[in-house]
Design a protein around this motif. Sequence first.
Motif, PDB file in Angstrom:
ATOM      1  N   SER A 197       0.811  -1.224   0.000  1.00 63.42           N
ATOM      2  CA  SER A 197       0.000   0.000   0.000  1.00 63.42           C
ATOM      3  C   SER A 197       0.837   1.262   0.000  1.00 63.42           C
ATOM      4  O   SER A 197       0.295   2.355  -0.136  1.00 63.42           O
ATOM      5  N   SER A 225      -6.101   1.989  -0.008  1.00 63.71           N
ATOM      6  CA  SER A 225      -5.617   1.303  -1.206  1.00 63.71           C
ATOM      7  C   SER A 225      -6.595   0.198  -1.631  1.00 63.71           C
ATOM      8  O   SER A 225      -7.271  -0.405  -0.799  1.00 63.71           O
ATOM      9  N   GLY A 226      -6.636  -0.042  -2.915  1.00 56.77           N
ATOM     10  CA  GLY A 226      -7.631  -0.960  -3.482  1.00 56.77           C
ATOM     11  C   GLY A 226      -7.337  -2.409  -3.141  1.00 56.77           C
ATOM     12  O   GLY A 226      -6.315  -2.736  -2.549  1.00 56.77           O
ATOM     13  N   PRO A 227      -8.268  -3.316  -3.542  1.00 55.51           N
ATOM     14  CA  PRO A 227      -8.046  -4.738  -3.262  1.00 55.51           C
ATOM     15  C   PRO A 227      -6.854  -5.268  -4.051  1.00 55.51           C
ATOM     16  O   PRO A 227      -6.509  -4.722  -5.100  1.00 55.51           O
ATOM     17  N   LEU A 228      -6.218  -6.323  -3.562  1.00 58.76           N
ATOM     18  CA  LEU A 228      -5.044  -6.883  -4.243  1.00 58.76           C
ATOM     19  C   LEU A 228      -5.494  -7.662  -5.474  1.00 58.76           C
ATOM     20  O   LEU A 228      -6.522  -8.288  -5.470  1.00 58.76           O
ATOM     21  N   ARG A 230       1.683  -5.026  -6.410  1.00 59.58           N
ATOM     22  CA  ARG A 230       1.463  -4.858  -4.973  1.00 59.58           C
ATOM     23  C   ARG A 230       1.457  -6.179  -4.227  1.00 59.58           C
ATOM     24  O   ARG A 230       1.718  -6.199  -3.020  1.00 59.58           O
ATOM     25  N   ARG A 231       1.133  -7.288  -4.904  1.00 56.44           N
ATOM     26  CA  ARG A 231       1.018  -8.562  -4.178  1.00 56.44           C
ATOM     27  C   ARG A 231       2.387  -8.984  -3.649  1.00 56.44           C
ATOM     28  O   ARG A 231       3.379  -8.974  -4.381  1.00 56.44           O
ATOM     29  N   ARG A 273       6.605  -9.854  -5.520  1.00 52.26           N
ATOM     30  CA  ARG A 273       7.811  -9.019  -5.374  1.00 52.26           C
ATOM     31  C   ARG A 273       8.689  -9.666  -4.312  1.00 52.26           C
ATOM     32  O   ARG A 273       8.771  -9.224  -3.176  1.00 52.26           O
TER      33      ARG A 273
END
Lengths: 223, 257
Positions: A117, A220-223, B131-132, B136
């Motif tokens: 995030s 922050s949006g969903p993953l 982002r996951r 990364r």
Amino acid sequence: MMQKMYDWVDERLNITPMWRDLADHEVPEHVNPAHHFSAFVYCFGGLTFFITVIQILSGMFLSMYYVPDIMNAYESVKYLQTEVAFGVIVRGMHHWGASLVIVMMFLHTLRVFFTGSYKKPRELNWVVGMLIFFVMLGLGFTGYLLPWDQTAYFATVVGVQIAESVPIIGPYLKYLLTGGDIFGALTLARFFAIHVFFLPAALLGLLAAHFIMIRVQGVSGPL
Amino acid sequence: MAKIDKDATFVGDSRISAKRIPNVSPSYSEYPGKNEAFWPDFLLKEWMVAAVCLVGFLVLTVSHDPPLTARANPNDSSFTPYPDWYFLFLYQLLKYPWVAGKYVLLGILGVPGVAFTAMILAPWLDAGKERRAFRRPIATGLMFIALFCIFFLTWEADHHHTAQLAAKGPAAAAPAPADPNFKADGMWAAQTSCISCHGGNMEGGPAAPNLQKVGTNQKPEDIQKIITEGKGGMPPGMFKGSDEDLKKLVDYLASLK
């Protein structure tokens, strides 16, 4: 009656936009533990704030009895803990709450880190969050000395020695914290001032920036 | 400068618009997913989580009194310093020889400095769009290594501290409470330098332990060594009498059980 009072104030100060600004923002499904139990990880930030409020309130009550000088500090804490009604509960909340804030903030930081995030456009909020983390550690360090007991005194001596070994600024840092060459009356007075005035002021400013940014950007949006 | 609407009307001579905005919540039914309003729907749920948290917190507070050790005594050089638990990992790190002494810079600025700077700069160091966490691996892996180090160092610090306290012996860890009915021998009354710290009835003081049962965990030769060479905050050479008197005193102290 309430409505009339509200309208009276609203006509003069136009508070509805401010109020709607605070109240109106959607909470998306993926952060709502009522819909997905695993979303409880999104609660750690709020809980950190909740315990911070408890710390401020319990600290305000502690300051009614605490005397920040080396002759009376220990006696006043002992008196508060053993003689004053519910004093042990108030000091207990402040003592254990200090640890709990660190735990909650640590979990909140990990949630933000592992959900990514902190990425664009939320970089600045991450930086402010890290500054809050350091201010909290500073509050923990300065507050630890205030009871002026054996553990407090010697832990602080070690802590300041560590600060002193930083190159160039180390000796100045030590002087700033201790107020002289020895750990004594001035040290306690300075730690008290830093713990009660300087760091809380910095903390409130940073928290305001943290919350304004999250409201401006949204979660922050969903993953 | 704010946009000026020429037709706007104001309350009196103020800048407050005469037109009132209705105080109603918008509906989020058009939004994707199950959105709900922060006020009051979600905030009430958040308060329930906070209430559960508060109950746990209060149970901890009521069941565990906050610790308060003896009043600070700067002359007590035997006290083992122990920082609050969330600084233990830093404290422990600086105990290792490769980050202490002449390498102390590495211990203070090198390891924690780099780690904290990297945390602050995380958004720029890990600037990708992904982002996951599992996509990364470098960022996630480094964080796991850091977490492992923090937990390990904290555990090690506690382990060292427990071992250190055990090495100091039970007398240092928990001083025996003074017995008010104890009557010291006449020989003790003559030792003014001993009495000044250990008390007229050997009850001990803020800087010196109680000696009323010193024979239980100290052998005569250890007692003699402590008297002549000192221990902790006790300076050497406090006993001023002859060797014969010293022997008598040691035998008397060793007989106290």
